[in-house]
Design a protein around this motif. Structure first.
Motif, PDB file in Angstrom:
ATOM      1  N   SER A   1       0.870  -1.170   0.000  1.00  0.00           N
ATOM      2  CA  SER A   1       0.000   0.000   0.000  1.00  0.00           C
ATOM      3  C   SER A   1       0.909   1.223   0.000  1.00  0.00           C
ATOM      4  N   GLY A   2       0.303   2.380  -0.057  1.00  0.00           N
ATOM      5  CA  GLY A   2       1.102   3.594   0.081  1.00  0.00           C
ATOM      6  C   GLY A   2       0.950   4.568  -1.064  1.00  0.00           C
ATOM      7  N   ALA A   3       0.254   4.157  -2.150  1.00  0.00           N
ATOM      8  CA  ALA A   3       0.126   5.073  -3.292  1.00  0.00           C
ATOM      9  C   ALA A   3      -0.629   6.336  -2.866  1.00  0.00           C
ATOM     10  N   ILE A   4      -1.732   6.138  -2.178  1.00  0.00           N
ATOM     11  CA  ILE A   4      -2.535   7.307  -1.805  1.00  0.00           C
ATOM     12  C   ILE A   4      -1.801   8.125  -0.730  1.00  0.00           C
TER      13      ILE A   4
ATOM     14  N   ASN B   1       0.153  -3.698  -6.194  1.00  0.00           N
ATOM     15  CA  ASN B   1      -0.813  -2.843  -5.495  1.00  0.00           C
ATOM     16  C   ASN B   1      -2.118  -2.949  -6.270  1.00  0.00           C
TER      17      ASN B   1
ATOM     18  N   ASP C   1      -5.530   1.458  -8.125  1.00  0.00           N
ATOM     19  CA  ASP C   1      -6.455   2.440  -7.541  1.00  0.00           C
ATOM     20  C   ASP C   1      -6.897   3.499  -8.538  1.00  0.00           C
TER      21      ASP C   1
ATOM     22  N   ASN D   1      -5.685  -4.072   0.908  1.00  0.00           N
ATOM     23  CA  ASN D   1      -4.625  -4.902   0.340  1.00  0.00           C
ATOM     24  C   ASN D   1      -4.459  -6.231   1.081  1.00  0.00           C
TER      25      ASN D   1
END
Ligand code: GLU
Length: 368
Positions: free
Chosen positions: A52-55, A136, A139, A151
């Protein structure tokens, strides 16, 4: 230790491990994690990371607050943050001579058999090339209806598709407790869960569900998918430096032991669906037939709910609403509404065309 014998290991990283509450990137932590991965690679393990972590990284770059984002905006932010995320991994991992690739998945990529097999092949080719796939959810295009949204379940589905031996969900909780540790001082960390259905009865789930930022609910759903598809799963606190070495040394986490699965790959895929489209309620006679390995016939169906097409994943429930099987429907929900309760030899006249005689064929069904 389960990790020692694992040939394919999937590790899920929650956003809170990559970026702290002051929005600082936890660079030292990521380096310590990369060093752990290097050790596993030395042992010839194949590794997949679900991150995770894109947002979170998109919000950091744009100075936005995640809470204020509407869906379409968050899709754009994810698109901005995903590059930041991969750059972060690429820069850190290359220092350890680890090379990464990116795989973005949507729900349909795992829920459609053909697409899931394509994804599997890509993972295998990346292993052959010695690369570490970082996965990922896509999104940027996934809308609410077609979204995993978490996730945890995505990671368990990736583990199932790739036939992984172990999945480790690294987050900011130590594991599963018998009650909510934030409320009860005497809450105990459960080290091992052998049978999810049976062992969870002993836990105060309500309290536990409310605990943890990622949510225990999706983690337990991931555990269910893993147990049925023959993959051992751990929920562990990843906040410490070198989180994988820490698990190996201290084992301070919850392990969900997989059942030895006799199911073939296709049936594992059927049972692990994260988004069944509908439900059928069946009578006791039909339930007994399923237990004996028979197909599900229209005569035993009492109720249909949901709207689904021929070939979609559906859940079969008994009269008490308890799940007894999952499978791929040979009919649409509209067709089942017309034929339910009827003998198979009446199907042709009821529908006006020749069709299969089973609503779910035994080869397309897994009893649970
Ligand atoms: N895919 C989301 C992201 O990268 C996170 C989903 C989750 O944390 O479960 O920001």
């Amino acid at each position: 230790m389960y990790l020692d014998d694992s040939k394919i290991t999937v590790i899920k990283i929650g956003s809170s491990l990559l970026i702290d509450e002051n929005r600082k990137i936890r660079k030292k932590w990521l380096s310590s994690f990369a060093s752990d991965i290097q050790k596993l690679k030395y042992k010839n393990q194949k590794i997949i990371i679900v991150s995770s972590g894109a947002i979170a990284l998109g919000c950091k770059k744009m100075n936005f607050d995640k809470k204020d984002l509407k869906l379409d905006k968050s899709q754009a932010i994810a698109s901005i943050g995903q590059i930041e995320l991969m750059n972060l991994y690429s820069q850190t991992f290359s220092k350890f001579k680890l090379y990464i690739s990116q795989i973005l998945l949507t729900l349909e990529d795992t829920e459609e058999r053909r697409r899931s097999l394509n994804a599997k092949r890509t993972f295998e080719n990346l292993f052959e090339l010695g690369f570490i796939p970082i996965v990922n959810e896509n999104d940027t295009i996934a809308t609410t209806e077609i979204k995993y949204g978490d996730n945890d379940r995505l990671a368990s589905r990736v583990a199932q598709i790739t036939n992984a031996d172990t999945l480790i969900l690294l987050s900011d909780v130590d594991g599963l407790y018998n009650k909510n540790p934030k409320i009860f001082k005497d809450a105990k960390l459960i080290k091992k869960v052998n049978d999810l259905k049976y062992d969870l009865k002993k836990i105060n789930i309500k309290g536990v569900n409310e605990y943890g930022s990622g949510g225990m609910k999706t983690k337990l759903e991931a555990a269910k998918i893993c147990q049925l598809s023959g993959c051992t799963m751990a929920i562990a606190n990843g906040l410490n430096m070198s989180p994988i070495s820490e698990i190996i040394k201290k084992n301070n986490c919850t392990w969900f032991i997989s059942k030895i699965s006799k199911l073939d790959a296709r049936k594992k895929w059927i049972i692990s669906s994260v988004a069944p489209k509908g439900e059928l309620i069946i009578d006791d006679g039909a339930k007994k037939a399923l237990k004996n390995g028979k197909s599900l016939l229209a005569a035993g169906i009492k109720k249909v709910s949901g709207k689904f097409k021929k070939g979609d994943h559906i859940i079969v429930l008994d009269k008490k609403n308890l799940e007894c099987a999952r499978g791929l429907s040979s009919f649409s929900s509209d067709e089942i509404l017309k034929i339910m309760g009827h003998h198979s030899n009446e199907i042709q006249s009821l529908l006006g065309y020749i069709a299969k005689s089973e609503v779910i064929h035994k080869d397309d069904m897994v009893e649970v």
